[in-house]
Design an enzyme around this catalytic site. Structure first.
Site, short mmCIF file in Angstrom:
data_model
loop_
_atom_site.label_atom_id
_atom_site.label_comp_id
_atom_site.label_asym_id
_atom_site.label_seq_id
_atom_site.Cartn_x
_atom_site.Cartn_y
_atom_site.Cartn_z
N ASP A 45 46.92 100.18 -2.76
CA ASP A 45 46.29 100.43 -4.06
C ASP A 45 47.31 100.12 -5.15
OD1 ASP A 45 44.98 101.41 -6.24
OD2 ASP A 45 44.70 103.45 -5.46
N ASP A 141 41.70 96.25 -7.37
CA ASP A 141 43.07 96.71 -7.16
C ASP A 141 43.33 97.35 -5.80
OD1 ASP A 141 41.42 98.81 -7.83
OD2 ASP A 141 42.97 99.93 -8.87
N GLU A 142 42.34 97.35 -4.91
CA GLU A 142 42.54 98.00 -3.60
C GLU A 142 42.14 97.08 -2.46
OE1 GLU A 142 40.54 101.78 -3.41
OE2 GLU A 142 40.94 102.17 -5.53
MG MG Z 1 44.65 101.51 -8.37
#
Ligand code: MG
Length: 427
Positions: A45, A141-142
Site C-alpha cells: 500500500d 495505490d494498493e
Molecule cells: Mg495508500
C-alpha cells in the site's frame, strides 16, 4: 458550460467497489484456491499516496501540513489525501476542505494531478513485478502479490516485502507499507497495522494475538453499516467476529456474515487475480459534477450526451451492450435519486442511451430544485455475440448505420484525441 469528470468515481474505494470485487464473485471455482495450502501473499500500500507524490515535486512543502483536495470551484471540495503532518492535526480523507481547515488552519491545499499518480502507480508495479507476475491491483495505490512460488528464488515473504519496501523508497522516493500473510484479507490488514514504510507479518501462529484485538471495522468488508449491525450483536473486535458462531452472523447479515466469519478466522481462500483474468465489468457508468447547477432539461441532456459517449466508448472496448439504463440525479442539497429502465433491446448507441436517460429523467424530476450532478450507467450488460430477443419496433438498418458512425468516431478520437470531434449538441 465547462465539464469536469468526477475523479472520485475512479479513485474512491467504496463498499460498492468491494461488492464488485473478486471476493464477491459468484463464480467461486475460479476465485478460490484449492490446492496450495501454504500461500504467501503480500499486500503493498503506497502511503498517503497523492500527498506523497505532490511533496516529491514541491520541495517547498517540506515540513508543512499538506492536503490534496478536489477543487472548490468544481465543488469537489473535499480532502482526497493528506500527508503525515496534516494527519497529526486530525485532517481526514473525505473531509470537506473547510472542516480540515478548522482542524489545521495552516493546511496547504493543492489540486490533484492524476497523470502523475498513475505514473507512480505503474512504476511501483514494475518493482513488484521483479518478484512475481501474480499481481492484483486494488485501486491506484494498493496491490496484492502472490509470492508463494518466488520463495525459492528470493527467500521468505517478509524478506521480499522488505526488499520491495526499500526499492520503492530508493527508486521512487515514496513509501509503502506491506502486510505479509497466508491470505489476502490478513495481508491487507497487515499493511494497515504499521505505516508508513513498514512491514507487518500476520502468520497462522500469530494472527489471533495480533489481529483479533483490532476493531472489527479494520478488516476488509466491514464498512460503516456492517459495523453498526455488528455492534448491535455485541461484536466490537475482529476476535469477537471470529468467536461468534457462523450461523448467528449469517442470520443477521446473510451471506456477508458468513464471509466475514471466514475472514476473521483466517479462512479466506480467494486467489490473487491478475488483470488479464479479471471478470468483465458488470456495469459501466460515468457521472459528472458541473461548474454551475443544471437548471433545465436541455442542460441535463447535454451532460447525458457527453457521459453516454464515454459509456458507449467503454462498452465498445468491452465488447458489451447495455440491457438497462440507470441514471443518478444529485440536487443542490445533495439528495441522491436513482432510477432505471430496461431497454427493449440491448444497445451501445450514445443516442439511445441519452434519450432513454432523458426519458427516465423527465419522468422523475420536477425541477423544484436545480441539479448539481448527474450520472448515467449501462447495466445488465450482454456481450456482443450473445443472442437477444429481437423486437419489431426498431429500424435495424438505421441502428446499424448509427453503430457504424459511432465506431468511426471512436477511431478518429483514438487517432487524433477526444477534441477531434465534438458533437454539435455540446458546442
Ligand atoms: Mg495508500
Amino acid at each position: 458550460m465547462g465539464f469536469t469528470y468526477n475523479p472520485l468515481i475512479y479513485s474512491h474505494k467504496s463498499p460498492l467497489d468491494l461488492r464488485e470485487h473478486s471476493f464477491y464473485n459468484k463464480n467461486k471455482c475460479s476465485t478460490e484456491v484449492r490446492s496450495v495450502d501454504n500461500r504467501v501473499i503480500l499486500h503493498c500500500d503506497l502511503n498517503n499516496f497523492f500527498a506523497s507524490v505532490e511533496c516529491l515535486f514541491r520541495k517547498d512543502l517540506a515540513g508543512l501540513p499538506v492536503a490534496v483536495c478536489g477543487s472548490v470551484e468544481n465543488r469537489h471540495g473535499i480532502v482526497l489525501a493528506k500527508n503525515e503532518i496534516a494527519k497529526g492535526f486530525g485532517v481526514k480523507t473525505a473531509q470537506a476542505i473547510w472542516q480540515a481547515q478548522l482542524k489545521c488552519p495552516k493546511l496547504v491545499i493543492i489540486p490533484p494531478h492524476y497523470d502523475k499518480y498513475l505514473e507512480f502507480s505503474r512504476r511501483a508495479r514494475e518493482i513488484y513485478e521483479r518478484y512475481t507476475d501474480m499481481i492484483e491491483p486494488f485501486g491506484i495505490d494498493e496491490c496484492w502479490l502472490d509470492v508463494t512460488g518466488s520463495q525459492t528464488l528470493f527467500g521468505s515473504g517478509e524478506k521480499m516485502a522488505n526488499e520491495i519496501r526499500t526499492a520503492v523508497k530508493k527508486e521512487l522516493g515514496v513509501t509503502i507499507s506491506a502486510g505479509v500473510s497466508f491470505n489476502k484479507v490478513f495481508a491487507k490488514l497487515g499493511s494497515d497495522m504499521k505505516k508508513p514504510d513498514a512491514v507487518t507479518v500476520l502468520s497462522k501462529e500469530n494472527f489471533k494475538e495480533k489481529a483479533w484485538p483490532l476493531k472489527a471495522n479494520e478488516i476488509l468488508g466491514v464498512g460503516r453499516s456492517t459495523e453498526k449491525s455488528l455492534r448491535g450483536l455485541g461484536i466490537f473486535t475482529i476476535g469477537d467476529l471470529a468467536r461468534t458462531p457462523e450461523n448467528v452472523l449469517s442470520a443477521a447479515l446473510g451471506k456477508h456474515g458468513r464471509v466475514l466469519w471466514k475472514y476473521a478466522n483466517g479462512l479466506d481462500n480467494s486467489r490473487v487475480i491478475r488483470d488479464c483474468e479479471q471478470p468483465p465489468a458488470k456495469t459501466i457508468g460515468r457521472s459528472m459534477t458541473c461548474k454551475r447547477d443544471l437548471e433545465n432539461n436541455a442542460d441535463v441532456k447535454r451532460v447525458f450526451f457527453a457521459l453516454a459517449e464515454s459509456v458507449t466508448h467503454s462498452l465498445r472496448e468491452n465488447k458489451a451492450m447495455a440491457g438497462t439504463v440507470q441514471i443518478t440525479i444529485r440536487d443542490s442539497l445533495l439528495n441522491i435519486q436513482e432510477h432505471q429502465q430496461r431497454l427493449t433491446m440491448p444497445t451501445r448507441l450514445t443516442t439511445i442511451l441519452t434519450y432513454t436517460g432523458m426519458e427516465i429523467f423527465t419522468r422523475h424530476w420536477d425541477w423544484r430544485r436545480p441539479v448539481r450532478s448527474v450520472g448515467i450507467r449501462a447495466c445488465e450488460l450482454v456481450s456482443e455475440g450473445e443472442n437477444y430477443q429481437l423486437t419489431f419496433d426498431h429500424d435495424y438498418e438505421k441502428l446499424e448505420q448509427l453503430e457504424r458512425l459511432e465506431k468511426s468516431i471512436d477511431t478518429i478520437r483514438g487517432r487524433y484525441g477526444d477534441d477531434a470531434l465534438v458533437r454539435a449538441i455540446l458546442i
